[in-house]
Design an enzyme around this catalytic site. Sequence first.
Site, PDB file in Angstrom:
ATOM      1  N   SER A 116       0.839  -1.198   0.000  1.00 46.54           N
ATOM      2  CA  SER A 116       0.000   0.000   0.000  1.00 46.54           C
ATOM      3  C   SER A 116       0.881   1.257   0.000  1.00 46.54           C
ATOM      4  O   SER A 116       1.682   1.455  -0.911  1.00 46.54           O
ATOM      5  CB  SER A 116      -0.960  -0.044   1.191  1.00 46.54           C
ATOM      6  OG  SER A 116      -1.973   0.922   1.070  1.00 46.54           O
ATOM      7  N   ASP A 164     -10.172  -4.416  -4.154  1.00 48.24           N
ATOM      8  CA  ASP A 164      -9.338  -3.349  -3.614  1.00 48.24           C
ATOM      9  C   ASP A 164      -9.405  -2.172  -4.566  1.00 48.24           C
ATOM     10  O   ASP A 164      -9.217  -2.327  -5.777  1.00 48.24           O
ATOM     11  CB  ASP A 164      -7.896  -3.847  -3.494  1.00 48.24           C
ATOM     12  CG  ASP A 164      -6.934  -2.805  -2.950  1.00 48.24           C
ATOM     13  OD1 ASP A 164      -7.379  -1.735  -2.503  1.00 48.24           O
ATOM     14  OD2 ASP A 164      -5.716  -3.075  -2.975  1.00 48.24           O
ATOM     15  N   HIS A 193      -8.264  -5.107   0.169  1.00 50.59           N
ATOM     16  CA  HIS A 193      -7.062  -4.377   0.562  1.00 50.59           C
ATOM     17  C   HIS A 193      -6.681  -4.754   1.995  1.00 50.59           C
ATOM     18  O   HIS A 193      -7.523  -4.854   2.872  1.00 50.59           O
ATOM     19  CB  HIS A 193      -7.317  -2.869   0.482  1.00 50.59           C
ATOM     20  CG  HIS A 193      -6.078  -2.060   0.681  1.00 50.59           C
ATOM     21  ND1 HIS A 193      -5.159  -1.859  -0.323  1.00 50.59           N
ATOM     22  CD2 HIS A 193      -5.586  -1.410   1.768  1.00 50.59           C
ATOM     23  CE1 HIS A 193      -4.173  -1.111   0.132  1.00 50.59           C
ATOM     24  NE2 HIS A 193      -4.401  -0.838   1.406  1.00 50.59           N
TER      25      HIS A 193
END
Length: 306
Positions: A154, A247, A277
């Site tokens: 991320s 996601d 996610h």
Amino acid sequence: MAVHPQVHASLAIRRRPPAEALAADPYERLQHARRAMEESNEAECGPAIPLPVVVDVDADGVPCRLYATRTGAPVLVYVHGGGWCYGSVETFDRLCRRIADRSGCAVLSVGYRLAPEHVFPAALDDVETVLGWVRKEGAGLGVDPYRLAIGGDSAGGQLATVAARRQRDAATPLDYQVLIYPAIDPMTASESYDEVGGYGLDRASMKLAWETYVPSPADRFGPDVAPLAVEDLAGMPPTLIITAEYDVLRDEGADYADALVTAGVPVVHVRYAGVNHGFARKLALFDAARAAADQIAVSLRAALTF
């Protein structure tokens, strides 16, 4: 594929802010999110795999944690996610342990400074400081600083690949990079933001994260923030990119994989079906998390040549 039942189970684990916290100022909401992530760590990530070496170290002022199973191992510098605003070495401890255990590589997890207390480029500076420290002190740590990879998830994926590109430009290229659902687009413009929702991350949350980390809009267009703003990606390290079907960052990760391939960079892009996610660190909740960690480990073994 339909959303996996493990996604719904995972969303019920973390404590959500009470109404009064939602009405509070943004910093109070952030503090709640930080506490909730730390408090849910055991339930989400499970027990710690014992390793021969787990030690906290000071990398020229940046706190890190080193995981190793043997001396002379290649090194993965790991940069955790959390929207540049939360997450820690501790909340990614279990993932780093599993990667070190399965790969035979040492893993150095970076406790970089968080926004909004420390905005861009503080986190990036910390990652680069750690890379320089490994090159300088690695032999004394019992690791091999000449076989060096970087990875992150991320926001950490964004920091990792920006650092990798800067290392390329400085003629000190890294050997490999692992990007787990990396945050690539500060404009949050990809279609997956409109197609995916309700699974723990949305466009509003990502916009807030980008704006918190990079308060100046002008800075968000530069290559040290937006990896796709780089004119030439040739010479970037061979790359493993992992994305998740449910996601909002799915499409920008895929776009970055395509851009690297176009530039001649060897890339493996794997999309994990049915998951959302943040799944990769939640080893206690997702079968896919354990599979992803082991895939990362196998890729590191192959790339860093034991």
